[in-house]
Design an enzyme around this catalytic site. Structure first.
Site, PDB file in Angstrom:
ATOM      1  N   ASP A  14     -27.332  30.893 -36.302  1.00 50.26           N
ATOM      2  CA  ASP A  14     -26.562  30.478 -35.127  1.00 50.26           C
ATOM      3  C   ASP A  14     -27.460  29.569 -34.307  1.00 50.26           C
ATOM      4  OD1 ASP A  14     -25.036  30.193 -32.825  1.00 50.26           O
ATOM      5  OD2 ASP A  14     -25.543  32.192 -32.066  1.00 50.26           O
ATOM      6  N   GLY A 100     -14.469  25.197 -29.477  1.00 51.04           N
ATOM      7  CA  GLY A 100     -15.804  25.274 -30.062  1.00 51.04           C
ATOM      8  C   GLY A 100     -15.900  26.378 -31.103  1.00 51.04           C
ATOM      9  N   ASP A 102     -18.477  27.920 -32.026  1.00 57.48           N
ATOM     10  CA  ASP A 102     -19.328  29.025 -31.568  1.00 57.48           C
ATOM     11  C   ASP A 102     -18.499  30.056 -30.811  1.00 57.48           C
ATOM     12  OD1 ASP A 102     -18.905  27.042 -29.630  1.00 57.48           O
ATOM     13  OD2 ASP A 102     -20.736  27.546 -28.546  1.00 57.48           O
TER      14      ASP A 102
END
Length: 249
Positions: A14, A100, A102
């Protein structure tokens, strides 16, 4: 529901604006985890973990990363989250192409760690603060706000005399000098923001789960009012979950 467990070793990366999180998973179980600042790229550890990994899953906000390049060049099977990845919830975002990945990974992490739960508030406190709400297995939307470091930087860049300071918890509510005033102002502002979102979420989902993640969430935790879970590896958990779902097909 969680997919059937796959026993290969997966390296999950990540790569955020401020931090890189690396984790090794065997099925759903994290075997090793590491959090490093973006300026401390842990190439040596990444190389060791890559040698043990059967596959790799990556999420990135777009910044150049030595660790990401190493993973790509390793030739290991690579999973990336995309807009085509199946989700365990309905995406009610009006512009899903701008959501997004994420943020999507964080929501997937909530499902990976809370089987059977349908209501979530996911708060990711990083360079920006994101607040994402799932009600009855439907993503209803979320907000984006300046993060702690961004607030500190803005006070410095948009004034003539205020210094640039790194965020820290001075354990005060009211500052007694300029440094403390800036630290308290930024941190109290984020904490009050978090408390406000939690209060509103609880009205819609009294039994829902509030989860906090992100590089600056530890600074806020002791100022939060009410029950909140802290999971600094929520996004890697979500990436691993999505990769396992993909491998089941």
């Amino acid at each position: 529901m969680q997919p059937n467990c796959v026993t290969d070793m997966k390296l999950v990366l990540d790569i955020g604006n401020s931090y890189t999180k690396m984790a090794m998973y065997e099925g759903y179980e994290a075997q090793e985890r590491l959090l490093v600042h973006k300026d401390e790229e842990s190439a040596e550890t990444a190389m060791l973990w890559l040698e043990k990994a059967d596959s790799v899953a990556i999420s990135t906000v777009g910044r150049c990363s030595q660790v990401e390049n190493m993973a790509i060049e390793s030739g290991k099977p690579l999973f990336r989250l995309s807009g085509e990845t199946p989700l365990p919830f309905v995406n009610g975002y009006l512009t899903p192409e701008t959501l997004g990945l994420d943020r999507v990974a964080g929501m997937l992490g909530a499902y990976a760690t809370h089987e059977g739960v349908k209501d979530f508030l996911i708060m990711d406190l990083g360079t920006c603060n994101t607040y994402d709400i799932i009600l009855d297995n439907r993503f209803v939307g979320g907000n984006i706000a300046p993060g702690l470091q961004m607030r500190m930087k803005a006070m410095h860049e948009f004034t003539a005399k205020l210094p640039f300071l790194e965020p820290r918890d001075n354990h005060l509510v009211i500052g007694r000098n300029t440094r403390e005033a800036m630290e308290c102002g930024a941190l109290t502002g984020v904490a009050d923001e978090v408390n406000c979102y939690m209060l509103r979420f609880r009205k819609d989902a009294p039994e829902g789960i509030c989860i906090m993640t992100g590089g600056y969430s530890e600074l806020v935790m002791n100022r939060v009012q009410g029950m909140v879970e802290y999971n600094p590896f929520l996004v890697p958990d979500g990436l691993n979950y999505a990769a396992l779902c993909q491998s089941k097909k």
